[in-house]
Design an enzyme around this catalytic site. Structure first.
Site, mmCIF file in Angstrom:
data_model
loop_
_atom_site.group_PDB
_atom_site.id
_atom_site.type_symbol
_atom_site.label_atom_id
_atom_site.label_comp_id
_atom_site.label_asym_id
_atom_site.label_seq_id
_atom_site.Cartn_x
_atom_site.Cartn_y
_atom_site.Cartn_z
ATOM 1 N N HIS A 46 0.829 -1.209 0.000
ATOM 2 C CA HIS A 46 0.000 0.000 0.000
ATOM 3 C C HIS A 46 0.863 1.259 0.000
ATOM 4 O O HIS A 46 0.561 2.238 -0.693
ATOM 5 C CB HIS A 46 -0.921 -0.026 1.229
ATOM 6 C CG HIS A 46 -1.702 1.230 1.424
ATOM 7 N ND1 HIS A 46 -1.356 2.171 2.370
ATOM 8 C CD2 HIS A 46 -2.794 1.718 0.788
ATOM 9 C CE1 HIS A 46 -2.213 3.169 2.313
ATOM 10 N NE2 HIS A 46 -3.091 2.930 1.370
ATOM 11 N N GLU A 49 2.148 1.810 -3.423
ATOM 12 C CA GLU A 49 1.066 2.328 -4.292
ATOM 13 C C GLU A 49 1.005 3.852 -4.204
ATOM 14 O O GLU A 49 0.886 4.545 -5.222
ATOM 15 C CB GLU A 49 -0.260 1.704 -3.868
ATOM 16 C CG GLU A 49 -1.493 2.316 -4.536
ATOM 17 C CD GLU A 49 -2.622 2.540 -3.553
ATOM 18 O OE1 GLU A 49 -3.153 3.680 -3.497
ATOM 19 O OE2 GLU A 49 -2.988 1.594 -2.839
ATOM 20 N N HIS A 50 1.104 4.394 -2.999
ATOM 21 C CA HIS A 50 1.108 5.854 -2.820
ATOM 22 C C HIS A 50 2.316 6.487 -3.493
ATOM 23 O O HIS A 50 2.217 7.547 -4.122
ATOM 24 C CB HIS A 50 1.126 6.195 -1.329
ATOM 25 C CG HIS A 50 -0.207 6.130 -0.662
ATOM 26 N ND1 HIS A 50 -0.681 7.114 0.168
ATOM 27 C CD2 HIS A 50 -1.179 5.182 -0.700
ATOM 28 C CE1 HIS A 50 -1.876 6.786 0.626
ATOM 29 N NE2 HIS A 50 -2.194 5.608 0.116
ATOM 30 N N GLU A 126 -3.776 7.895 8.032
ATOM 31 C CA GLU A 126 -4.786 7.019 7.435
ATOM 32 C C GLU A 126 -5.089 5.841 8.370
ATOM 33 O O GLU A 126 -6.253 5.444 8.538
ATOM 34 C CB GLU A 126 -4.285 6.509 6.077
ATOM 35 C CG GLU A 126 -5.348 5.822 5.241
ATOM 36 C CD GLU A 126 -4.831 5.414 3.861
ATOM 37 O OE1 GLU A 126 -5.604 4.786 3.127
ATOM 38 O OE2 GLU A 126 -3.661 5.706 3.530
#
Length: 414
Positions: A46, A49-50, A126
């Site tokens: 993840h 991905e950012h 997040e």
């Protein structure tokens, strides 16, 4: 019209041409997610991905934002437990620019050190947001209860203590290991010419020659456990479930119908019994999560502290009694509902792109809507009764509760 082709480097490209649309969406899917991560690197898929949006050899992060906005399009990505996907959605006239932009971030991102440090802070926030949203957080806790602290039991976002350790070399190593031709699928849906798209992809992605070795997993063991997390909240959040089915199971249509009957709609048994008749919960629903080699079939409910045990008992009672009580009328209604949901769910290019990508990843073939409808219609009453008995009455159960409750309240439920 569906077609499947291969790039010069062997990457499969699945395409669904929809000439009555004005948009086109193209996604690059990589078969890696949180289940692939070692515990010390949980969250890196993840995080990476950012980082793909934080600058390339020829674009700054601001350039990337300006370029997609100037097309009136959408450039984004998402990570799950088994996949990471990057996609661009634009008007059909901008397909060339869209593919070039997506390919640039996918192949030429530079992962600047200063951006890595900034993004650590973003993702920590997040994680806090999820933890402060108990009806989301309960699902991560439930996965941990069922699958343990590794593989499918790990949160997609990772953990604070792992996020802070990530280095640029960790990101590059992850790309080298998983972002190769063997683990990549391209999916496209909307108004486009297949030959033109293939030429563009070969030009921009054809240079990717890096190999990758798809990992072979042993199916994880489903744990029968009751996990209670006391927390000062206004509501108790409950996840109760049983082991489900892999994506490619022959019983996938049967479990979808079972799920419809139990709790996926406002006419379902649990919604009617627990919310409408008794008023014990505002939110209650069942869901199916399928993976390459296993799955979950579960129920979520949010209720008051005093009703938490009662609601849990009602859920278990309803599910245990399914194999004896499902009727032909319920089966017919569930089939019609499921078929309607399938048709409505495929009315956007985005949903069609995701559908054909997952079909390629999990089945290696395309299923037409007509073929899926036929599969749904072929499910018999005996089949869903047998399946419910096998999964619930003869299977293992697991429960996770988060909120103002005590562990001893739920002892001995199953």
């Amino acid at each position: 019209m569906f077609t499947k082709r291969y790039l010069d480097n062997g990457i499969p490209v699945v395409m669904e041409q929809l000439k009555n649309y004005r948009s086109v969406i193209l996604g690059i899917w990589v078969k890696v997610g949180s289940r692939n991560e070692i515990r010390d690197k949980n969250g890196i898929s993840h995080f990476l991905e950012h980082m793909f949006f934080k600058g390339t050899k020829k674009r700054t992060p601001t350039d990337i934002s300006i370029d997609i906005d100037s097309l009136g399009g959408d450039l984004n990505a998402f990570t799950s437990r088994e996949n990471t996907a990057f996609y661009v959605k634009v008007l059909d006239e901008y397909i060339d620019k869209g593919i070039e932009l997506l390919s640039d971030i996918f192949l030429h991102s530079t992962f600047p050190q200063e951006e890595i440090e900034k993004e650590k802070g973003v993702i920590k926030e997040e994680i806090k947001l999820v933890e402060d949203t108990p009806d989301d957080y309960i699902h991560d806790l439930f996965s941990r209860t069922v699958w343990g602290d590794a593989g499918l039991g790990q949160p997609v976002l990772g953990r604070r203590e792992t996020i802070k350790t990530f280095t640029r070399e960790d990101l590059i190593s992850h790309v080298r290991k998983y972002y190769g031709t063997s683990d990549t699928v391209v999916a496209c849906a909307g108004n486009f010419e297949p030959d033109h798209v293939m030429n563009l992809l070969n030009h921009h992605l054809g240079g990717l020659r890096r190999g990758s070795e798809p990992e072979l997993f042993s199916p994880p063991s489903f744990k029968s456990e009751i996990a209670v997390y006391p927390k000062d909240l206004s509501e108790a959040h409950i996840c109760f479930g049983v082991e489900g089915l892999p994506y490619a199971s022959e019983d996938r249509y049967a479990i979808a119908i079972l799920n419809s009957i139990v709790g996926s709609s406002v006419s379902s048994r649990l919604f009617q019994e627990i919310r409408e008749k008794k008023g014990y919960a505002y939110s209650i629903y069942s869901f199916v999560s399928s993976y390459l080699d296993t799955g979950l079939w579960a129920v979520y409910a949010g209720t008051g502290r005093k009703k938490a045990l009662t609601v849990t008992e009602l859920i278990i009672k309803e599910m245990k009694g399914l194999c004896e009580t499902i009727s032909d009328v319920e089966l017919r209604r569930a089939k019609d509902q499921l078929k309607g949901n399938l048709v409505l769910g495929l009315e956007s290019t985005s949903s069609r792109m995701q559908s054909i990508a997952r079909q390629e990843i999990y089945y290696g073939r395309y299923f037409s809507l007509k073929e899926i409808m036929k599969g749904v219609e072929a499910v018999t009453l005996g089949q869903i009764k047998d399946l419910s008995k096998r999964l619930i009455n003869d299977g293992k159960m697991s429960l996770t509760v988060l909120g103002p409750v005590k562990g001893e309240d739920f002892k001995g439920l199953f």
